[in-house]
Design a protein around this motif. Sequence first.
Motif, PDB file in Angstrom:
ATOM      1  N   GLN A   1       9.021  12.211 -11.655  1.00 57.50           N
ATOM      2  CA  GLN A   1       9.191  11.142 -12.608  1.00 57.50           C
ATOM      3  C   GLN A   1       8.973   9.789 -11.955  1.00 57.50           C
ATOM      4  OE1 GLN A   1      12.777  11.419 -14.799  1.00 57.50           O
ATOM      5  NE2 GLN A   1      12.363  13.485 -15.502  1.00 57.50           N
ATOM      6  N   PHE A   2       9.204   9.712 -10.660  1.00 52.77           N
ATOM      7  CA  PHE A   2       8.901   8.512  -9.902  1.00 52.77           C
ATOM      8  C   PHE A   2       7.730   8.808  -8.986  1.00 52.77           C
ATOM      9  CE2 PHE A   2      12.421   6.798 -11.726  1.00 52.77           C
ATOM     10  CZ  PHE A   2      13.656   7.242 -11.267  1.00 52.77           C
ATOM     11  N   VAL A   3       6.934   7.804  -8.726  1.00 52.58           N
ATOM     12  CA  VAL A   3       5.807   7.952  -7.822  1.00 52.58           C
ATOM     13  C   VAL A   3       5.889   6.875  -6.753  1.00 52.58           C
ATOM     14  CG1 VAL A   3       3.308   7.980  -7.588  1.00 52.58           C
ATOM     15  CG2 VAL A   3       4.374   8.931  -9.647  1.00 52.58           C
ATOM     16  N   GLU A   4       6.074   7.305  -5.503  1.00 56.07           N
ATOM     17  CA  GLU A   4       6.127   6.369  -4.394  1.00 56.07           C
ATOM     18  C   GLU A   4       4.728   6.190  -3.802  1.00 56.07           C
ATOM     19  OE1 GLU A   4       9.886   9.009  -3.973  1.00 56.07           O
ATOM     20  OE2 GLU A   4       7.764   9.246  -4.441  1.00 56.07           O
ATOM     21  N   SER A   5       4.482   5.014  -3.269  1.00 57.60           N
ATOM     22  CA  SER A   5       3.224   4.745  -2.579  1.00 57.60           C
ATOM     23  C   SER A   5       3.461   3.647  -1.553  1.00 57.60           C
ATOM     24  CB  SER A   5       2.131   4.332  -3.566  1.00 57.60           C
ATOM     25  OG  SER A   5       2.491   3.144  -4.244  1.00 57.60           O
ATOM     26  N   GLY A   6       2.479   3.464  -0.679  1.00 54.92           N
ATOM     27  CA  GLY A   6       2.545   2.386   0.292  1.00 54.92           C
ATOM     28  C   GLY A   6       2.850   2.817   1.703  1.00 54.92           C
ATOM     29  N   GLY A   7       3.143   4.097   1.893  1.00 51.55           N
ATOM     30  CA  GLY A   7       3.409   4.565   3.241  1.00 51.55           C
ATOM     31  C   GLY A   7       2.150   4.589   4.092  1.00 51.55           C
ATOM     32  N   GLY A   8       2.340   4.803   5.384  1.00 52.77           N
ATOM     33  CA  GLY A   8       1.204   4.860   6.291  1.00 52.77           C
ATOM     34  C   GLY A   8       1.643   4.704   7.727  1.00 52.77           C
ATOM     35  N   LEU A   9       0.664   4.477   8.585  1.00 55.23           N
ATOM     36  CA  LEU A   9       0.915   4.286  10.007  1.00 55.23           C
ATOM     37  C   LEU A   9       0.968   2.793  10.316  1.00 55.23           C
ATOM     38  CD1 LEU A   9       1.088   5.357  12.940  1.00 55.23           C
ATOM     39  CD2 LEU A   9      -1.432   5.310  12.972  1.00 55.23           C
ATOM     40  N   VAL A  10       1.999   2.379  11.010  1.00 58.28           N
ATOM     41  CA  VAL A  10       2.158   0.970  11.370  1.00 58.28           C
ATOM     42  C   VAL A  10       2.682   0.883  12.795  1.00 58.28           C
ATOM     43  CG1 VAL A  10       4.483   0.846  10.405  1.00 58.28           C
ATOM     44  CG2 VAL A  10       3.129  -1.247  10.611  1.00 58.28           C
ATOM     45  N   GLN A  11       2.304  -0.163  13.502  1.00 52.43           N
ATOM     46  CA  GLN A  11       2.766  -0.353  14.867  1.00 52.43           C
ATOM     47  C   GLN A  11       4.191  -0.905  14.879  1.00 52.43           C
ATOM     48  OE1 GLN A  11      -0.103  -2.838  16.888  1.00 52.43           O
ATOM     49  NE2 GLN A  11      -1.403  -1.089  17.358  1.00 52.43           N
ATOM     50  N   PRO A  12       4.938  -0.644  15.933  1.00 53.58           N
ATOM     51  CA  PRO A  12       6.276  -1.234  16.052  1.00 53.58           C
ATOM     52  C   PRO A  12       6.219  -2.750  15.887  1.00 53.58           C
ATOM     53  CG  PRO A  12       5.950   0.429  17.735  1.00 53.58           C
ATOM     54  CD  PRO A  12       4.625   0.258  17.067  1.00 53.58           C
ATOM     55  N   GLY A  13       7.171  -3.262  15.141  1.00 53.35           N
ATOM     56  CA  GLY A  13       7.195  -4.691  14.839  1.00 53.35           C
ATOM     57  C   GLY A  13       6.442  -5.064  13.592  1.00 53.35           C
ATOM     58  N   THR A  17       5.160  -2.402   2.706  1.00 52.70           N
ATOM     59  CA  THR A  17       5.864  -2.486   1.429  1.00 52.70           C
ATOM     60  C   THR A  17       5.644  -1.196   0.663  1.00 52.70           C
ATOM     61  OG1 THR A  17       5.726  -4.901   1.268  1.00 52.70           O
ATOM     62  CG2 THR A  17       6.049  -3.680  -0.770  1.00 52.70           C
ATOM     63  N   LEU A  18       6.720  -0.536   0.333  1.00 52.03           N
ATOM     64  CA  LEU A  18       6.666   0.682  -0.469  1.00 52.03           C
ATOM     65  C   LEU A  18       6.881   0.335  -1.935  1.00 52.03           C
ATOM     66  CD1 LEU A  18       8.817   3.095   1.733  1.00 52.03           C
ATOM     67  CD2 LEU A  18       6.377   2.547   1.902  1.00 52.03           C
ATOM     68  N   LEU A  79      10.188  -1.779  -1.772  1.00 52.37           N
ATOM     69  CA  LEU A  79      10.972  -1.863  -0.546  1.00 52.37           C
ATOM     70  C   LEU A  79      10.092  -2.540   0.493  1.00 52.37           C
ATOM     71  CD1 LEU A  79      13.694  -1.094   0.771  1.00 52.37           C
ATOM     72  CD2 LEU A  79      12.526   0.921   1.714  1.00 52.37           C
ATOM     73  N   HIS A  80      10.435  -3.780   0.810  1.00 52.36           N
ATOM     74  CA  HIS A  80       9.692  -4.542   1.807  1.00 52.36           C
ATOM     75  C   HIS A  80      10.349  -4.287   3.153  1.00 52.36           C
ATOM     76  CE1 HIS A  80       8.004  -6.759  -1.649  1.00 52.36           C
ATOM     77  NE2 HIS A  80       9.244  -6.800  -2.096  1.00 52.36           N
ATOM     78  N   MET A  81       9.567  -3.776   4.088  1.00 51.33           N
ATOM     79  CA  MET A  81      10.104  -3.378   5.387  1.00 51.33           C
ATOM     80  C   MET A  81       9.462  -4.206   6.489  1.00 51.33           C
ATOM     81  SD  MET A  81      10.166   0.764   4.873  1.00 51.33           S
ATOM     82  CE  MET A  81       8.382   0.908   4.977  1.00 51.33           C
ATOM     83  N   ASN A  82      10.282  -4.890   7.262  1.00 54.68           N
ATOM     84  CA  ASN A  82       9.813  -5.722   8.360  1.00 54.68           C
ATOM     85  C   ASN A  82      10.408  -5.244   9.683  1.00 54.68           C
ATOM     86  OD1 ASN A  82       8.390  -7.572   6.632  1.00 54.68           O
ATOM     87  ND2 ASN A  82      10.348  -8.524   6.116  1.00 54.68           N
TER      88      ASN A  82
END
Length: 122
Positions: A1-13, A17-18, A79-82
């Motif tokens: 019922q929910f669809v998440e997106s925005g994941g992936g590979l990112v460097q430390p630091g 945004t999901l 979800l903004h992730m920093n």
Amino acid sequence: QFVESGGGLVQPGGSLTLSCAASGFTLGQYAIGWFRQAPGKEREGVSCISTSGGITKYSDAVEGRFTISRDSAKNTVYLHMNSLTPEDTAVYYCAAPKVGRCVLDADGMDYWGQGTLVTVSS
């Protein structure tokens, strides 16, 4: 019922945004939570937001680095992730209870998305 997106590979630091989108119903009627599950670990609550958006909660692990928000017009929660670290590597899920408030308890959720993988690595 929910669809998440925005994941992936990112460097430390780095940042990601999901998005958690809904199809066929209004996301705004639910308090929405973000949860994550790393390999070999239990699912844990990361953040949640009330139906109005006026109440937000964060786990100690992400407080000050992650921000949750919702856009009613787009029927989406973000979800903004920093300042990501390898310890943030996990499958991230959005979820909601049938009724109820913003909580970080996975056992209290009734609806789940399929998850999106976030990998933090150099």
